[in-house]
Write a protein that holds these residues in place. Structure first.
Motif, short mmCIF file in Angstrom:
data_model
loop_
_atom_site.label_atom_id
_atom_site.label_comp_id
_atom_site.label_asym_id
_atom_site.label_seq_id
_atom_site.Cartn_x
_atom_site.Cartn_y
_atom_site.Cartn_z
N ASP A 192 6.20 2.87 -0.76
CA ASP A 192 6.33 3.78 -1.91
C ASP A 192 5.62 5.09 -1.57
OD1 ASP A 192 7.68 1.85 -3.32
OD2 ASP A 192 5.96 1.27 -4.56
N VAL A 193 6.33 6.20 -1.77
CA VAL A 193 5.77 7.50 -1.40
C VAL A 193 5.65 8.39 -2.64
CG1 VAL A 193 5.96 9.51 0.10
CG2 VAL A 193 6.88 7.31 0.86
N HIS A 194 4.43 8.81 -2.92
CA HIS A 194 4.15 9.73 -4.03
C HIS A 194 3.79 11.09 -3.44
CE1 HIS A 194 3.83 6.56 -7.21
NE2 HIS A 194 3.59 5.81 -6.14
N VAL A 195 4.28 12.15 -4.05
CA VAL A 195 4.01 13.50 -3.58
C VAL A 195 3.24 14.26 -4.66
CG1 VAL A 195 5.02 15.72 -2.93
CG2 VAL A 195 5.97 13.59 -2.02
N VAL A 196 2.10 14.81 -4.26
CA VAL A 196 1.30 15.66 -5.14
C VAL A 196 1.48 17.08 -4.62
CG1 VAL A 196 -0.97 16.07 -6.14
CG2 VAL A 196 -0.33 13.76 -5.40
N ALA A 197 2.48 17.76 -5.13
CA ALA A 197 2.83 19.11 -4.66
C ALA A 197 3.78 19.74 -5.65
CB ALA A 197 3.48 19.05 -3.27
N ASP A 198 3.89 21.05 -5.56
CA ASP A 198 4.83 21.79 -6.41
C ASP A 198 6.21 21.71 -5.77
OD1 ASP A 198 6.26 23.47 -7.99
OD2 ASP A 198 4.97 25.22 -7.75
N CYS A 199 7.04 20.81 -6.27
CA CYS A 199 8.39 20.61 -5.73
C CYS A 199 9.47 20.97 -6.74
CB CYS A 199 8.56 19.17 -5.28
SG CYS A 199 7.55 18.71 -3.85
N ALA A 253 -4.19 3.56 -1.91
CA ALA A 253 -3.07 4.21 -1.22
C ALA A 253 -3.57 4.95 0.01
CB ALA A 253 -2.37 5.19 -2.16
N VAL A 254 -2.68 5.07 1.01
CA VAL A 254 -2.98 5.92 2.17
C VAL A 254 -2.75 7.36 1.75
CG1 VAL A 254 -2.20 6.57 4.48
CG2 VAL A 254 -2.41 4.15 3.87
N LEU A 255 -3.76 8.20 1.96
CA LEU A 255 -3.69 9.60 1.56
C LEU A 255 -3.43 10.47 2.78
CD1 LEU A 255 -4.00 11.84 -0.56
CD2 LEU A 255 -6.48 11.71 -0.22
N ILE A 256 -2.42 11.34 2.70
CA ILE A 256 -2.07 12.21 3.82
C ILE A 256 -2.05 13.65 3.33
CG2 ILE A 256 -0.39 12.70 5.63
CD1 ILE A 256 0.73 9.89 5.23
N ALA A 257 -2.99 14.46 3.80
CA ALA A 257 -3.01 15.89 3.47
C ALA A 257 -1.98 16.60 4.33
CB ALA A 257 -4.39 16.47 3.72
N VAL A 276 0.85 -1.20 0.00
CA VAL A 276 0.00 0.00 0.00
C VAL A 276 0.89 1.24 0.00
CG1 VAL A 276 -1.80 1.26 1.23
CG2 VAL A 276 -1.76 -1.25 1.29
N PRO A 277 0.90 2.00 -1.10
CA PRO A 277 1.72 3.21 -1.13
C PRO A 277 1.09 4.34 -0.33
CG PRO A 277 0.50 2.98 -3.17
CD PRO A 277 0.19 1.76 -2.35
N ALA A 278 1.82 5.41 -0.18
CA ALA A 278 1.31 6.62 0.47
C ALA A 278 1.33 7.76 -0.53
CB ALA A 278 2.16 6.97 1.69
N VAL A 279 0.34 8.61 -0.46
CA VAL A 279 0.25 9.80 -1.31
C VAL A 279 0.20 11.02 -0.40
CG1 VAL A 279 -1.14 11.09 -2.97
CG2 VAL A 279 -0.87 8.60 -3.22
N LEU A 280 1.17 11.91 -0.53
CA LEU A 280 1.21 13.16 0.24
C LEU A 280 0.68 14.28 -0.64
CD1 LEU A 280 4.82 12.86 1.75
CD2 LEU A 280 2.69 11.82 2.56
N LEU A 281 -0.27 15.02 -0.13
CA LEU A 281 -0.96 16.05 -0.91
C LEU A 281 -0.75 17.42 -0.29
CD1 LEU A 281 -3.08 16.95 -3.09
CD2 LEU A 281 -4.83 16.41 -1.37
N ARG A 282 -0.32 18.39 -1.12
CA ARG A 282 -0.14 19.76 -0.63
C ARG A 282 -0.34 20.73 -1.79
NH1 ARG A 282 5.10 20.22 0.13
NH2 ARG A 282 5.42 22.13 -1.06
#
Length: 436
Positions: free
Chosen positions: A37-44, A86-90, A8-14
């Motif tokens: 596995d860590v996916h980032v949804v953010a302006d990096c 995926a586990v979603l983390i705001a 189960v991956p993780a998705v970080l949202l910002r």
């Protein structure tokens, strides 16, 4: 065998565009080290986060100010690419509010805590939080919500200048417009003028009594409320250095047990039925000794890695384990542990770690993930140079014969009257914080 379900991956949202959001890197490293596995949804694009060896994928975020519908649509696109739950983390308040509201829609693709959809918005809203504290008999600075510029001026006088001015929903404040989520105003005129920008800010203006700063007065509590509502992981910390000084975010924090703060945090989350990661900010009144709840952030705080116990458990790991129905390891607290944000407290970062019996963690530099630390200083240098250049241009363009009104100083909570002001105001019901 790993404690984690690494399938189960993780998705970080910002959506916040701050390139120096060290909490995002902390979450990437914490879960990545566990084999997730860590996916980032953010302006990096200009962030040290993108250099981390623990980052699996970067995804284009919705723009700042995006509607909850736009955020949900962006997450559906990410879910289609990942192609497994995926586990979603705001990682910021705007995303925490949007994700909670869209929980039913997102649930097939993301694992999320089960709680009322409007609860994160309620606690993140500064005016609503004042009403929550009043209903729970939790100390909170006296708060007034004016309904016009003249009343804003009168409220400032009533509270005792200077006062804290906050926008009720700071995540709606548009970037680049000169508005800040929280400012210190020193005159009734400033309060009235600020009220006139409420439409631009996107939410109500509230005025709040200051509590005096001082040594050992700024505290925070990070935790994870599991499926049963029990607070797990995290702990209580003391802010020893802030940026800006005495008012801003934690530049240096120390894990410091405080039973009174813990009891307040557990009571608030239990009575609200809150589930998930949370970050609470408190200030102790030097006159009464009472701890006032200033902020309830329904997401991980940027310094959450301070509270990694002897089993390596922190709040984002607790979230992933709990939502994947894995047991949480039983570690021991590490009081005395210190967290330092190098770009905000460089001297503290360079100082020898004497007296830090619980260990020390740096926000950016890590022996097993060196690239973000190296990238930080080049990017930070450019950031500081650009700020200085903009300041010089503003000074050059200012007309010497013009009178420029004094700008409100940016704060989170700062010095003011020595009296302890608690709860929502004692005005008639229509003026109380938290009323529509």
């Amino acid at each position: 065998m790993s404690l984690f379900d690494t399938r189960v991956p993780a998705v970080l949202l910002r959506t916040d565009r701050n390139p120096f959001h060290h909490g995002t890197l902390g979450a990437v490293r914490s879960l990545g080290r566990a084999g997730v596995d860590v996916h980032v949804v953010a302006d990096c694009a200009h962030s040290p986060v993108r250099a981390s060896r623990y980052l699996t994928g970067l995804h284009t975020p919705p723009p700042p100010g995006a509607s909850p519908q736009d955020i949900a649509a962006a997450l559906r696109r990410v879910a289609a690419r990942i192609a497994r739950p995926a586990v979603l983390i705001a990682m910021d308040d705007a995303c925490a509010v949007a994700v909670a509201r869209a929980r039913t829609e997102l649930a097939p693709s993301f694992l999320l805590p089960d709680q009322p959809g409007e609860l994160p918005a309620r606690v993140a809203d500064k005016a609503e939080l004042a009403a929550v504290c009043a209903s729970l008999d939790v100390p909170h600075p006296e708060t007034l919500v004016p309904d016009g510029p003249a009343e804003a001026a009168r409220a400032a006088w009533r509270l005792g200048l200077p006062v804290v001015a906050k926008w009720s929903r700071p995540w709606l404040v548009p970037p680049g417009g000169g508005l800040r989520s929280t400012v210190l105003v020193r005159s009734a005129r400033e309060a009235g003028e600020l009220y006139l920008r409420a439409e631009e800010a996107g939410s109500r203006l509230l005025l709040q009594a200051f509590l005096p700063p001082g040594a050992d007065r700024d505290w925070f509590f990070h935790g994870y409320a599991d499926r049963s509502g029990t607070v797990r992981a995290g702990g209580c910390g003391r802010k020893t250095r802030a940026r800006p000084r005495g008012a801003g975010l934690t530049a240096v924090g120390r894990w410091t047990p405080n039973p009174r703060v813990r009891a307040l945090a557990e009571r608030v989350t239990e009575e609200l039925g809150y589930r998930g990661v949370f970050d609470l900010d408190f200030r102790r009144c030097g006159t009464t000794g009472r701890y006032h709840l200033l902020d309830f952030n329904p997401r991980p705080g940027a310094q959450f890695r301070l509270f990694a116990d002897t089993a390596g458990l922190d709040v984002v790991r607790a979230l992933h384990l709990d939502l994947t129905h894995r047991p949480l390891p039983q570690g021991a607290p590490r009081p005395g542990r210190v967290f330092v944000v190098e770009n905000y407290a460089p001297l503290s970062a360079l100082r020898a770690a004497r007296g830090e019996r619980g260990g020390r963690e740096l926000a950016w530099h890590a022996r097993d993930d060196r690239a973000p630390g190296r990238a930080l200083w080049a990017l930070w240098g450019r950031h500081v140079a650009a700020r200085l250049r903009d300041r010089a241009l503003r000074g050059r363009d200012a007309r010497p014969d013009s009178v420029t009104p004094a700008r409100a100083r940016v704060v989170r909570q700062a010095s003011a009257p020595a009296a302890d002001r608690t709860g929502v105001c004692d005005r008639p019901d229509e003026d109380r914080a938290g009323r529509p």
